[in-house]
Design an enzyme around this catalytic site. Structure first.
Site, PDB file in Angstrom:
ATOM      1  N   TRP A 357      54.392  16.828 -21.979  1.00 13.62           N
ATOM      2  CA  TRP A 357      54.366  15.645 -21.254  1.00 13.62           C
ATOM      3  C   TRP A 357      55.707  15.018 -21.966  1.00 13.62           C
ATOM      4  O   TRP A 357      56.397  13.981 -21.050  1.00 13.62           O
ATOM      5  CB  TRP A 357      53.338  14.726 -21.512  1.00 13.62           C
ATOM      6  N   ASP A 358      56.251  15.303 -22.829  1.00 14.71           N
ATOM      7  CA  ASP A 358      57.574  15.177 -23.278  1.00 14.71           C
ATOM      8  C   ASP A 358      58.674  14.782 -22.256  1.00 14.71           C
ATOM      9  O   ASP A 358      59.408  13.940 -22.460  1.00 14.71           O
ATOM     10  CB  ASP A 358      58.262  16.324 -24.223  1.00 14.71           C
ATOM     11  N   GLU A 488      48.075  12.293 -32.570  1.00 11.82           N
ATOM     12  CA  GLU A 488      47.250  13.276 -32.568  1.00 11.82           C
ATOM     13  C   GLU A 488      46.537  13.392 -34.036  1.00 11.82           C
ATOM     14  O   GLU A 488      45.789  14.226 -34.379  1.00 11.82           O
ATOM     15  CB  GLU A 488      47.983  14.619 -32.321  1.00 11.82           C
ATOM     16  N   LYS A 601      50.412   9.510 -36.407  1.00  5.84           N
ATOM     17  CA  LYS A 601      51.466  10.241 -36.280  1.00  5.84           C
ATOM     18  C   LYS A 601      52.810   9.910 -35.600  1.00  5.84           C
ATOM     19  O   LYS A 601      53.913  10.148 -35.660  1.00  5.84           O
ATOM     20  CB  LYS A 601      50.923  11.549 -35.671  1.00  5.84           C
ATOM     21  N   GLN A 602      52.584   9.239 -34.476  1.00  7.72           N
ATOM     22  CA  GLN A 602      53.573   8.854 -33.770  1.00  7.72           C
ATOM     23  C   GLN A 602      53.115   7.689 -32.751  1.00  7.72           C
ATOM     24  O   GLN A 602      52.000   6.979 -32.796  1.00  7.72           O
ATOM     25  CB  GLN A 602      54.116   9.873 -32.635  1.00  7.72           C
TER      26      GLN A 602
END
Length: 776
Positions: A357-358, A488, A601-602
């Site tokens: 999906w990046d 994640e 994580k993000q």
């Protein structure tokens, strides 16, 4: 963090050879052209630690999944872009001694990536037995003019001795992927041949049956004037080579020019593959290395004209953004809708080189603004062509009625991710694909894409979300259970705010798209209703009911959206309280400990705020940013750019600059201790976003470009070009003015700090620089 790369605005420079960082450098100094790519492995033999890597676009292998136990619906394989035949090889022997930087004494060593002209240069002096010293100088590139080819100019000079120098240009197909699940090799030899200073090797992938023909033509010249050297062709299984013996004279340079072509059966019928490879080789060899390099520089000049960002006053920041733009342009050109952008591009094997999906979330904005619309359109069509597979993927998990679940990882549209918490639960990827359609249309104005392709995808995605939620009689609302959001470091959670938010938005946008197509092209709409078995009233009513009754976790007391249910039950430790020796967490902590921690994580909630910022006032954005950023470890490369953009919007210069520098130099400085696996190509587009959407504050509203820029204190100015609806606009931000220069004939209305300016074709206007936080 490592910082051995020298700062230079147009070059990436490594001085001195340290074998401990060699794999990192192999990633950083990678070259490519959209059709093929090559890690910065040495041409000559190297017995030290290395990750050999030569990759051909579109060629993959379905490596059987390796898991502890099987689950129903689990993907049977993990698709991998393959390490293909080693085409750069040129073995060197001095007398009876093999030149090998792992065994000789390296006295001088410099490696330079010339980003402006698009080639890699390396030079070194090596001490070998008997006190002898030899100098080597090499240049190579993957041509973006002849995009299935590469060229090498490799020179050897005996500095303090004379002896026989044996040169062996070769092609080696006996390679394997370092990430092979069962340590198997994925290639079989189909054909080999050697000719006059030439050789061909045809390899075929097992299972998928791709043929790749790798061919070479070479020449050898030396200062002794001998000119035409006899060659000794030889071969073995999966290997073809020529041996050339030259009387090496002290102080006299010996030069090998090697021309290589990599042609795939993806692009040529198998029966003509060898002939086409030979034609290609003859054509580029006739040009010669110097002419090819001139053409390469000219082609790169055009790419830089379209996509360069110029930063004045901060060389480290300038080097970082150019490195990211350079690697993006090496990876994807948009000329082939069958291709996409792997997270590592052509620089390593991690993530298999597959599509994530990046692409939709991070790469689309870069290509929209720096390339013709067809490039991004091809990225969208790639997903459209996989719609049937997305419906099959959903059906494997029990979804019906044309519901579409796009894969987390894919080569051909089929899900092949090998971690259950991602494969089954990280379903927010559906939302990124829908958002990319919206983003493309918002930027280009090409609403007809909805009619031709987009609506079918949006309906399939909306049908999925309808079935993925369930009604909670306890809450008297819809809920989304058992998901993994962008963060994640949280798996199998209930009511991830971002996933629920983008799910509702997808259904809203599908309804809007249906309305547009119905009104603009009634005949096409009737055709789609029939093709999709669409019950408009029933389905849209169900979607609206979900949208109006969706549960979103939040904390009224803190005034923030909660990442998921129970997030505040975690011990609210901040990143600043972590021992630096324990980071990165994913390399130091157990997975159990990570899952129970508060650390992110993000960007997760902040990813949703970035996508849909127009829905939230500045105070809401600031509260959520100030709450989540101190809990985020940014151990995903996709995280710093989102934080940089939001910090810039909020006028938080310190954090915006910090996050920009981190995202732009993520690989150059090896922030996350993982650059040796390959570069973070898709996040590099986020670096561009950090400047253009962050510091320049670019948005598209009501078909008009808006800028709300601010200039970091360390920069004296920055500028860039934007392609927008047929116009080419140069934007330059200085301390007193924002200058808009229209480099096309098409007039354009542009808003700066919400004030409209008419920029005529070929014209230029100046706006007063007056940044105000929250106006973006």
């Amino acid at each position: 963090m490592k910082n051995y790369i020298k700062v230079d605005e147009w070059k990436i420079i490594e001085e001195g050879f340290d074998p401990h960082v060699n794999k990192i450098s192999e990633s950083i100094f990678s070259i490519g052209n959209g059709r093929m790519g090559q890690r910065a492995n040495f041409e000559e033999k190297y017995t030290g630690e290395t990750l050999q890597g030569n990759y051909i676009a579109g060629v993959y292998y379905p490596d059987k999944t390796r898991v502890g136990w099987w689950k129903n619906g689990y993907p049977e394989y993990f698709a991998k872009v393959l390490n293909a035949a080693n085409w750069i090889g040129i073995d060197i022997r001095i007398g009876d001694e093999t030149l090998d930087l792992n065994t000789c004494k390296v006295k001088e060593f410099t490696r330079v990536l010339h980003m402006k002209e698009g080639y890699l240069e390396r030079s070194f002096v090596a001490g070998i037995s008997g006190g002898r010293e030899v100098k080597v100088h090499s240049r190579r590139f993957c041509s973006i003019v002849d995009d299935e080819t590469g060229a090498i100019c490799y020179s050897v000079t005996p500095l303090n001795f004379s002896d026989v120098v044996t040169i062996t240009p070769f092609i080696d197909g006996d390679v394997k992927n370092a990430d092979s699940n069962y340590d198997e090799k994925f290639w079989d030899e189909v054909h080999q041949e050697t000719g006059d200073k030439s050789a061909l090797l045809v390899m075929r992938t097992r299972k998928t049956g791709f043929d790749v023909c790798t061919g070479m033509i070479f020449s050898v010249d030396s200062a002794d004037g001998q000119g035409d050297y006899a060659t000794q062709p030889f071969s073995r299984n999966k290997y073809v080579a020529h041996k050339v013996e030259v009387n090496g004279v002290q102080g006299k340079e010996i030069t090998v020019c090697k021309y290589v072509a990599n042609l795939s059966s993806e692009n040529y019928p198998v029966e003509i593959l060898r002939d086409e490879c030979q034609k290609t080789l003859r054509r580029i060899a006739a040009k010669g290395f110097d002419k090819m390099l001139v053409e390469q520089a000219a082609a790169w000049a055009l790419k830089w004209q379209e996509s360069d960002i110029v930063i004045e006053g901060d060389a480290a920041a300038q080097q970082g953004i150019r490195f990211n733009i350079f690697q993006l342009n090496q990876t994807y050109t948009g000329e082939d809708a069958r291709l996409n952008i792997g997270p590592k591009g052509f620089t390593g094997e991690k993530y298999g080189g597959s599509t994530y999906w990046d692409t939709e979330a991070y790469c689309v904005p870069f290509y929209l603004a720096t390339a013709p619309p067809e490039v991004t359109r091809n990225l969208l069509i790639y997903r459209y062509k996989h719609l049937g597979k997305a419906i099959e993927n959903a059906a494997k998990l029990g979804f019906t009625n044309g519901a579409a679940l796009y894969p987390m990882v894919t080569m051909n549209g089929e899900e092949c991710h090998n971690e259950w918490e991602i494969t089954f639960e990280e379903i927010h990827r559906n939302g990124a694909i829908a958002y990319a359609i919206f983003n493309y249309i918002r930027y280009t104005g090409d609403k007809e894409y909805l009619t031709d392709y987009g609506l079918e995808v949006l309906v399939g995605i909306a049908r999925f979300w309808r079935q993925r939620v369930n009604w909670s009689s306890d809450r008297n609302q819809y809920v989304m259970l058992g998901v993994t959001g962008p963060n994640e470091y949280e798996n199998n959670v209930n009511n991830n705010w971002y996933t629920s938010t983008i799910a509702c938005w997808c259904m809203e946008y599908a309804i809007e798209a249906m309305g547009y197509v119905r009104e603009s092209n009634a005949e096409k709409y009737r055709s789609l209703v029939s093709k999709l078995h669409l019950n408009e009233h029933e389905e849209t009513s169900a979607w609206k009911h979900i949208i109006d009754n969706m549960y979103f976790p939040e904390s009224k007391e803190l005034g923030v959206f909660l990442q998921q249910d129970g997030y505040l039950d975690k011990e609210q430790t901040l990143v600043k309280d972590l021992n630096e020796a324990e980071r990165p967490l994913n390399q130091k902590w157990s997975w159990d400990r990570i899952l129970r921690s508060v650390f992110i994580k993000q960007a997760d909630v902040l990813q949703g705020i970035y996508f849909f910022e127009e829905r939230y006032d500045e105070a809401t954005i600031r509260r959520n940013f100030d709450f989540y950023e101190p809990r985020t470890v940014h151990e995903s490369s996709l995280s710093p750019c989102v934080h940089a953009i939001l910090a810039a919007k909020l006028g938080d210069e310190q954090r915006a600059y910090e996050f920009y520098l981190r995202t732009s130099r993520l690989d150059l400085d090896d922030y996350n201790n993982d650059t040796e696996d390959g570069l973070h190509i898709t996040s590099m587009a986020g670096t561009w976003m950090s400047v253009v959407e962050g510091f320049a504050g670019m948005r598209v509203r009501n078909d008009t470009l808006h800028f709300n820029p601010f200039l970091p204190a360390k920069w004296s100015s920055f500028s860039f070009n934007i392609l927008f609806r047929g116009a080419i606009l140069n934007v330059r931000i200085e301390r007193e003015y924002v200058t808009l220069s229209n480099q096309s004939e098409r007039p354009l209305t542009v808003c700066v700090f919400d004030k409209p300016y008419e920029v005529n074709g070929g014209g230029e206007v100046r706006a007063e620089y007056k940044p105000v936080a929250g106006n973006v």
